[in-house]
Design an enzyme around this catalytic site. Structure first.
Site, PDB file in Angstrom:
ATOM      1  N   GLU A  91      52.684  78.903 -53.581  1.00 52.17           N
ATOM      2  CA  GLU A  91      53.301  79.027 -54.973  1.00 52.17           C
ATOM      3  C   GLU A  91      52.414  78.196 -55.808  1.00 52.17           C
ATOM      4  O   GLU A  91      52.635  78.674 -56.720  1.00 52.17           O
ATOM      5  CB  GLU A  91      54.720  78.194 -54.235  1.00 52.17           C
ATOM      6  CG  GLU A  91      55.382  78.678 -53.295  1.00 52.17           C
ATOM      7  CD  GLU A  91      56.458  77.461 -53.251  1.00 52.17           C
ATOM      8  OE1 GLU A  91      56.265  77.051 -52.503  1.00 52.17           O
ATOM      9  OE2 GLU A  91      57.539  77.855 -54.169  1.00 52.17           O
ATOM     10  N   GLU A 151      58.609  78.587 -44.541  1.00 53.77           N
ATOM     11  CA  GLU A 151      59.709  78.011 -45.092  1.00 53.77           C
ATOM     12  C   GLU A 151      61.388  77.999 -43.804  1.00 53.77           C
ATOM     13  O   GLU A 151      61.814  77.253 -43.664  1.00 53.77           O
ATOM     14  CB  GLU A 151      60.385  77.810 -46.451  1.00 53.77           C
ATOM     15  CG  GLU A 151      59.048  76.765 -47.461  1.00 53.77           C
ATOM     16  CD  GLU A 151      57.785  78.076 -48.089  1.00 53.77           C
ATOM     17  OE1 GLU A 151      57.957  79.398 -47.539  1.00 53.77           O
ATOM     18  OE2 GLU A 151      57.570  77.420 -48.996  1.00 53.77           O
ATOM     19  N   GLY A 172      54.072  76.052 -50.698  1.00 57.01           N
ATOM     20  CA  GLY A 172      53.995  75.110 -51.159  1.00 57.01           C
ATOM     21  C   GLY A 172      52.094  75.402 -52.273  1.00 57.01           C
ATOM     22  O   GLY A 172      52.020  76.043 -53.130  1.00 57.01           O
ATOM     23  N   ALA A 229      53.391  72.362 -48.566  1.00 53.47           N
ATOM     24  CA  ALA A 229      53.878  70.754 -48.922  1.00 53.47           C
ATOM     25  C   ALA A 229      53.660  70.683 -47.869  1.00 53.47           C
ATOM     26  O   ALA A 229      53.823  70.723 -46.428  1.00 53.47           O
ATOM     27  CB  ALA A 229      55.636  70.252 -49.622  1.00 53.47           C
TER      28      ALA A 229
HETATM   29  N1  COA Z   1      52.241  69.688 -44.094  1.00 58.28           N
HETATM   30  C1  COA Z   1      51.048  68.619 -42.702  1.00 58.28           C
HETATM   31  N2  COA Z   1      50.939  68.361 -42.434  1.00 58.28           N
HETATM   32  C2  COA Z   1      50.119  69.632 -42.097  1.00 58.28           C
HETATM   33  C3  COA Z   1      51.485  70.780 -42.727  1.00 58.28           C
HETATM   34  C4  COA Z   1      51.815  70.648 -43.654  1.00 58.28           C
HETATM   35  N3  COA Z   1      51.869  71.118 -44.397  1.00 58.28           N
HETATM   36  N4  COA Z   1      49.204  72.317 -42.876  1.00 58.28           N
HETATM   37  C5  COA Z   1      49.221  71.826 -41.820  1.00 58.28           C
HETATM   38  N5  COA Z   1      48.733  69.975 -41.411  1.00 58.28           N
HETATM   39  C6  COA Z   1      48.343  68.781 -40.881  1.00 58.28           C
HETATM   40  C7  COA Z   1      48.637  69.238 -38.984  1.00 58.28           C
HETATM   41  O1  COA Z   1      49.501  68.620 -38.572  1.00 58.28           O
HETATM   42  C8  COA Z   1      47.812  68.695 -38.507  1.00 58.28           C
HETATM   43  O2  COA Z   1      47.136  67.514 -38.714  1.00 58.28           O
HETATM   44  P1  COA Z   1      46.810  66.572 -36.803  1.00 58.28           P
HETATM   45  O3  COA Z   1      45.707  66.814 -36.904  1.00 58.28           O
HETATM   46  O4  COA Z   1      47.067  64.760 -37.757  1.00 58.28           O
HETATM   47  O5  COA Z   1      48.165  66.893 -36.149  1.00 58.28           O
HETATM   48  C9  COA Z   1      45.858  69.317 -39.293  1.00 58.28           C
HETATM   49  O6  COA Z   1      46.920  69.158 -40.572  1.00 58.28           O
HETATM   50  C10 COA Z   1      45.252  70.375 -39.133  1.00 58.28           C
HETATM   51  O7  COA Z   1      46.796  71.518 -38.869  1.00 58.28           O
HETATM   52  P2  COA Z   1      46.831  71.965 -37.404  1.00 58.28           P
HETATM   53  O8  COA Z   1      47.877  72.642 -37.432  1.00 58.28           O
HETATM   54  O9  COA Z   1      46.143  71.260 -36.061  1.00 58.28           O
HETATM   55  O10 COA Z   1      45.438  73.264 -37.539  1.00 58.28           O
HETATM   56  P3  COA Z   1      45.256  74.615 -36.665  1.00 58.28           P
HETATM   57  O11 COA Z   1      44.265  75.477 -37.506  1.00 58.28           O
HETATM   58  O12 COA Z   1      45.532  74.688 -35.390  1.00 58.28           O
HETATM   59  O13 COA Z   1      46.848  75.659 -37.766  1.00 58.28           O
HETATM   60  C11 COA Z   1      48.122  76.234 -39.697  1.00 58.28           C
HETATM   61  C12 COA Z   1      46.963  75.796 -39.605  1.00 58.28           C
HETATM   62  C13 COA Z   1      48.002  76.286 -41.155  1.00 58.28           C
HETATM   63  C14 COA Z   1      48.370  77.620 -39.328  1.00 58.28           C
HETATM   64  C15 COA Z   1      49.114  74.957 -39.228  1.00 58.28           C
HETATM   65  O14 COA Z   1      48.430  74.498 -39.574  1.00 58.28           O
HETATM   66  C16 COA Z   1      50.819  75.403 -39.792  1.00 58.28           C
HETATM   67  O15 COA Z   1      50.835  76.310 -39.475  1.00 58.28           O
HETATM   68  N6  COA Z   1      51.115  74.288 -41.246  1.00 58.28           N
HETATM   69  C17 COA Z   1      52.353  74.205 -41.843  1.00 58.28           C
HETATM   70  C18 COA Z   1      52.397  75.907 -42.575  1.00 58.28           C
HETATM   71  C19 COA Z   1      53.958  75.638 -43.238  1.00 58.28           C
HETATM   72  O16 COA Z   1      54.501  75.670 -42.559  1.00 58.28           O
HETATM   73  N7  COA Z   1      53.190  75.255 -44.579  1.00 58.28           N
HETATM   74  C20 COA Z   1      54.915  75.586 -44.875  1.00 58.28           C
HETATM   75  C21 COA Z   1      55.367  74.499 -45.513  1.00 58.28           C
HETATM   76  S1  COA Z   1      56.608  74.140 -46.491  1.00 58.28           S
END
Ligand code: COA
Length: 259
Positions: A114, A134, A111, A65
């Site tokens: 999910e 989460e 999400g 999400a």
């Molecule tokens: N919500 C909002 N933005 C998100 C996102 C999310 N769930 N997941 C990634 N993004 C955004 C990042 O903030 C970043 O945005 P920016 O360029 O404006 O800073 C962009 O997507 C790229 O992500 P980034 O973290 O730089 O890539 P990465 O390759 O270093 O890492 C992940 C990839 C997926 C491991 C990491 O983005 C992450 O941990 N995301 C969140 C996962 C999460 O907790 N999901 C559960 C939500 S309930």
């Protein structure tokens, strides 16, 4: 037509691609609403016999999400967000009478995991990663993750993944039963389409009944056996049953009409 999705219909399969690759295809309010509308098309367009849900780019299916929408929410807002998503998207996928398959092409987190689990089954590319992170945010899954993960992989493993927020790779996801097949990234959509093409040759009403019966079992419905018998009986009253059995006896391929 959509701003956050790409959709095409190819050989009766609607391919729904979540298209926010610069944000790892995170599910914001717009994506949820547009997915809801795209799913209505899957339900209502007779040209569409099945659907694939996938993510744009080579890094992410859906990384969860959209976390930027969380900070302003309180208890009621959080519950409303999850309820809306469940009604518009997650339960609509699970209960769709046409097969919907997740083609998981990268990070499938929160999400995103999910969303993949709401699909009737899943394929993953070798670079896919699954997790429910989460608890890192002080949250729990709200789009059905505690329920569907437990159903798919069992209580012990679900507890561990949900509590540790660990990510697992595609091969481990396959070993756990979370995905059915692992492919090279470029093979993911072709292989998923191929499976759906095979399903398209079967009787559509029977496919819908299979989806309903299996969902009832997964939901712990105590009347699943009785409901199977009811639907089994109903199948005998379909034109497709006459066509399928006649075609077998005449040693030819059945031509089903979904009637
Ligand atoms: N919500 C909002 N933005 C998100 C996102 C999310 N769930 N997941 C990634 N993004 C955004 C990042 O903030 C970043 O945005 P920016 O360029 O404006 O800073 C962009 O997507 C790229 O992500 P980034 O973290 O730089 O890539 P990465 O390759 O270093 O890492 C992940 C990839 C997926 C491991 C990491 O983005 C992450 O941990 N995301 C969140 C996962 C999460 O907790 N999901 C559960 C939500 S309930």
């Amino acid at each position: 037509m959509y701003t956050t999705l790409l959709t095409t219909i190819e050989a009766g399969t609607m391919i729904i691609t979540i298209n926010r690759p610069d944000k790892m295809n995170a599910l914001n309010k717009d994506v949820i609403e547009e997915l809801g509308a795209a799913l209505d098309e899957v339900y209502n367009n007779p040209e569409v016999k099945s659907a694939i849900i996938t993510g744009a780019g080579e890094k992410a299916f859906v990384a969860g999400a959209d976390i930027t929408e969380f900070l302003s929410l309180g208890a009621d807002g959080g519950a409303a967000l999850a309820t809306k998503g469940r009604n518009l998207v997650f339960d609509k996928i699970e209960n769709c009478p046409k097969p919907i398959v997740g083609a998981v092409n990268g990070f499938s987190l929160g999400g995103g995991c999910e969303l993949a689990m709401a699909c009737h089954f899943r394929l993953a590319s070798a670079n896919a990663k699954f997790g429910q992170p989460e608890v890192n945010l002080g949250l729990i899954p709200g789009y059905g993750g505690t329920q569907r993960l437990t159903r798919l992989i069992g209580k012990g493993k679900a507890m561990e993944l949900l509590m540790t927020a660990d990510m697992i790779g595609a091969d481990e996801a396959k070993a756990l039963g979370l995905v059915n097949h692992v492919t090279a990234l470029e093979e993911l959509l072709p292989r998923t389409k191929e499976i759906l093409q095979k399903i398209h040759t079967k009787a559509p009403l029977a496919i819908s009944k299979i989806i309903a019966c299996v969902n009832e079992c997964a939901d712990g419905d105590h009347h699943g056996f009785d409901k199977e018998i009811k639907r089994f009986g109903e199948s005998f009253a379909t034109e497709d049953m006459k066509e399928g059995t006649t075609a077998f006896l005449e040693k030819r391929k059945a031509a089903f009409k979904g009637k």
